[in-house]
Design a protein around this motif. Structure first.
Motif, PDB file in Angstrom:
ATOM      1  N   UNK A  69       0.837  -1.208   0.000  1.00 58.10           N
ATOM      2  CA  UNK A  69       0.000   0.000   0.000  1.00 58.10           C
ATOM      3  C   UNK A  69       0.867   1.251   0.000  1.00 58.10           C
ATOM      4  N   UNK A  70       1.923   1.224   0.796  1.00 66.04           N
ATOM      5  CA  UNK A  70       2.840   2.360   0.862  1.00 66.04           C
ATOM      6  C   UNK A  70       3.511   2.595  -0.490  1.00 66.04           C
ATOM      7  N   UNK A  71       3.969   1.538  -1.125  1.00 60.06           N
ATOM      8  CA  UNK A  71       4.615   1.659  -2.437  1.00 60.06           C
ATOM      9  C   UNK A  71       3.659   2.268  -3.446  1.00 60.06           C
ATOM     10  N   UNK A  72       2.441   1.798  -3.469  1.00 60.87           N
ATOM     11  CA  UNK A  72       1.437   2.331  -4.386  1.00 60.87           C
ATOM     12  C   UNK A  72       1.234   3.833  -4.144  1.00 60.87           C
ATOM     13  N   UNK A  73       1.091   4.218  -2.892  1.00 62.15           N
ATOM     14  CA  UNK A  73       0.902   5.628  -2.557  1.00 62.15           C
ATOM     15  C   UNK A  73       2.117   6.474  -2.899  1.00 62.15           C
ATOM     16  N   UNK A  74       3.305   5.946  -2.632  1.00 61.26           N
ATOM     17  CA  UNK A  74       4.531   6.687  -2.947  1.00 61.26           C
ATOM     18  C   UNK A  74       4.703   6.843  -4.455  1.00 61.26           C
ATOM     19  N   UNK A  75       4.396   5.794  -5.208  1.00 59.12           N
ATOM     20  CA  UNK A  75       4.496   5.888  -6.669  1.00 59.12           C
ATOM     21  C   UNK A  75       3.554   6.954  -7.203  1.00 59.12           C
ATOM     22  N   UNK A  76       2.380   7.056  -6.627  1.00 55.53           N
ATOM     23  CA  UNK A  76       1.439   8.093  -7.030  1.00 55.53           C
ATOM     24  C   UNK A  76       2.011   9.474  -6.730  1.00 55.53           C
ATOM     25  N   UNK A  77       2.622   9.623  -5.550  1.00 56.04           N
ATOM     26  CA  UNK A  77       3.236  10.904  -5.190  1.00 56.04           C
ATOM     27  C   UNK A  77       4.385  11.248  -6.140  1.00 56.04           C
TER      28      UNK A  77
END
Length: 102
Positions: A69-77
């Motif tokens: 979940x963190x990776x997905x959110x960071x990639x979006x950022x």
């Protein structure tokens, strides 16, 4: 009375422990934080809590699922870094819609 065991009668049945974050996930997270310029532990822990909904005390507390979940959110950022956010979800969308493709 039945000879079958109930789930609650078996003392050896324990809930599965969540898998810890993988090395490849750790590398992806470290890379994304670097690209975003988020370098202090305090900032990183705050971002982890914001993107996963989990407050962790140590990096080793991050589970494989939370890390994803963190990776997905960071990639979006990372994708949105440097882009102006207009506050208009239509104007700020990531992908073309069928209307855009006409």
């Amino acid at each position: 009375m039945s000879d079958e065991l109930s789930l609650f009668d078996d003392p050896d049945v324990r809930p599965a422990q969540p898998a810890p974050m993988t090395d490849s996930q750790r590398l992806a997270i470290r890379s994304a934080f670097a690209r975003l310029g988020i370098s202090t532990a305090r900032e990183q822990f705050d971002v982890v809590e914001k993107l996963t909904g989990e407050r962790i005390a140590a990096v080793s507390d991050l589970t494989e699922t939370a890390a994803q979940s963190l990776i997905y959110g960071l990639q979006s950022k990372v994708r949105h870094a440097g882009r102006a956010n207009t506050g208009n979800s239509w104007a700020d969308r990531d992908e073309d819609t069928w209307i855009d493709k006409l």
